[in-house]
Enzyme design. Structure first.
Site, PDB file in Angstrom:
ATOM      1  CG  HIS A 122      57.556  -2.330  37.027  1.00  0.00           C
ATOM      2  ND1 HIS A 122      57.719  -0.970  36.843  1.00  0.00           N
ATOM      3  CD2 HIS A 122      56.372  -2.658  36.445  1.00  0.00           C
ATOM      4  CE1 HIS A 122      56.666  -0.504  36.174  1.00  0.00           C
ATOM      5  NE2 HIS A 122      55.850  -1.505  35.911  1.00  0.00           N
ATOM      6  CG  ASP A 159      54.195  -0.973  30.252  1.00  0.00           C
ATOM      7  OD1 ASP A 159      53.916  -2.133  29.924  1.00  0.00           O
ATOM      8  OD2 ASP A 159      53.750  -0.425  31.281  1.00  0.00           O
ATOM      9  CG  HIS A 161      52.731   0.866  34.697  1.00  0.00           C
ATOM     10  ND1 HIS A 161      52.022  -0.054  33.951  1.00  0.00           N
ATOM     11  CD2 HIS A 161      51.883   1.334  35.646  1.00  0.00           C
ATOM     12  CE1 HIS A 161      50.792  -0.154  34.457  1.00  0.00           C
ATOM     13  NE2 HIS A 161      50.680   0.677  35.477  1.00  0.00           N
ATOM     14  CG  ASP A 248      50.353  -0.867  30.413  1.00  0.00           C
ATOM     15  OD1 ASP A 248      51.013  -0.306  29.514  1.00  0.00           O
ATOM     16  OD2 ASP A 248      50.889  -1.432  31.394  1.00  0.00           O
TER      17      ASP A 248
HETATM   18 ZN   LIG Z   1      52.604  -1.422  32.437  1.00  0.00          ZN
END
Ligand SMILES: [Zn+2]
Length: 344
Positions: A122, A159, A161, A248
């Site tokens: 991120h 991941d 995200h 996740d």
């Molecule tokens: Zn994540």
């Protein structure tokens, strides 16, 4: 085959507080579980050094690096979801140095190298959130580009995200094929990663996003993976694969809504390892997100089993997909959007 893993006691200082989902003792617990399961002995352990400021500046803006440094002196907040505890500059630099060190090992005879504290996708050039400070993926790419004269980097980011920071950095760069599978941004942080986002101008086709609806289970996920990832990897012919293997996506994860099971991670890691063997024999594994402290360690363990091709992996009951049809339709859309660039 020689395999490496990097570890430093100070990895466990990447701790954003007891009431924060990112709990600091995850690297230590991962290493203990691997040891207990007799998997760690298949990897040579190396102690990494901190990335230097010059390393960070190959990706990040000077003002951003200064900002993190200042926050690190007093403690504070990097963003609404990301507290910056005192000393975080040093710890985040060490996490980045861990990925660089693991990357370097791939040029010293190791074919797989793991950083258990890596994959901070991120972090963008000049800002960040989502528990990330420095984008170790990009810093490692720039380090290896310069030092090893590599020309084609492939990121496989699984991941839950979307890797928005990595995408911001490489959306115009066709030397980096950035592939991200994630939960649909309309239902999860950071909100980006639409199937239509495929890279800009002459880098079109080199950003690949596959968003999944909440409730997606292992069967649809693996099927989508097999339809997209192997053909693109074989056609791109990477010099190195960087695998952000966040777990996740597991059904027990408190931050997201996908339903992958332990065995899914085994199959995915085994496939990625196979693709690396077929193409470049250089696989950098960054363990990435995972916020259920029990499930994430078991999921990471299964990733190691997949990397080793070790059949002694953990299994649990599959969870049926809630919306197989939407996954199927999105995969078709992605193939359509990429049809000028890849034969899928
Ligand atoms: Zn994540």
């Amino acid at each position: 085959m020689k395999r490496a893993i990097v570890y430093h006691e100070d990895f466990n200082k990447y701790d954003l507080g007891t009431d924060h989902p990112l709990i600091g003792d995850k690297p230590k617990n991962t290493m203990s579980f691997l040891k207990e399961k007799s998997v760690l002995s298949e990897f040579q352990v190396f102690t990494p050094k901190k990335a230097t400021e010059a390393d960070l500046l190959k990706v990040h803006d000077p003002s951003y690096v200064e900002h993190v440094k200042k926050l690190s002196l007093t403690g504070g907040w990097l963003s609404e979801d990301t507290p910056a505890p005192k000393g975080i500059f040093e710890v985040a630099s060490l996490a980045t140095g861990g990925s660089m060190c693991a990357g370097e090992k791939l040029f010293e005879g190791y074919e797989v190298a793991v950083n258990p504290l890596g994959g901070f996708h991120h972090a963008s050039k000049g800002h960040s959130s989502g528990f990330c400070f420095f984008n170790d993926i990009a810093v490692t790419i720039e380090y290896l580009r310069e030092k090893q004269k590599l020309k084609r980097f492939m990121i496989i980011d699984l991941d839950v995200h979307h890797g928005n920071g990595t995408q911001d950095i490489y959306i115009d760069d066709k030397t980096v094929l950035n592939l991200s599978f994630h939960q649909d941004g309309r239902t999860l942080y950071p909100g980006t990663g639409r199937v239509e986002t495929i890279g800009r101008e002459d880098a079109a086709g080199y950003t690949v996003n596959l968003p999944f609806p909440p409730g997606t289970g292992g069967a649809s996920y693996v099927k989508a993976f097999e339809e997209i990832v192997p053909p693109i990897t074989r056609q791109f012919k990477p010099d190195i694969i960087l695998y952000q293997s966040g777990v996740d996506t597991h059904h027990a994860d408190p931050l997201a809504d996908m339903n992958l099971t332990y065995q899914t991670y085994y199959h995915l890691a085994k496939s990625v390892a196979g693709l690396s063997q077929e193409t470049c024999r250089k696989l950098l594994v960054l363990l990435g997100g995972g916020y259920n402290s029990v499930a994430c360690i078991k999921s990471y363990y299964n990733i190691f089993c997949g990397l080793l091709g070790n059949n002694d992996f953990l299994e649990e009951e599959e969870i049926p997909d809630t919306d197989q049809e939407e996954v199927y339709n999105t995969v078709q859309k992605l193939k359509q959007n990429l049809s000028d660039y890849w034969n899928l």
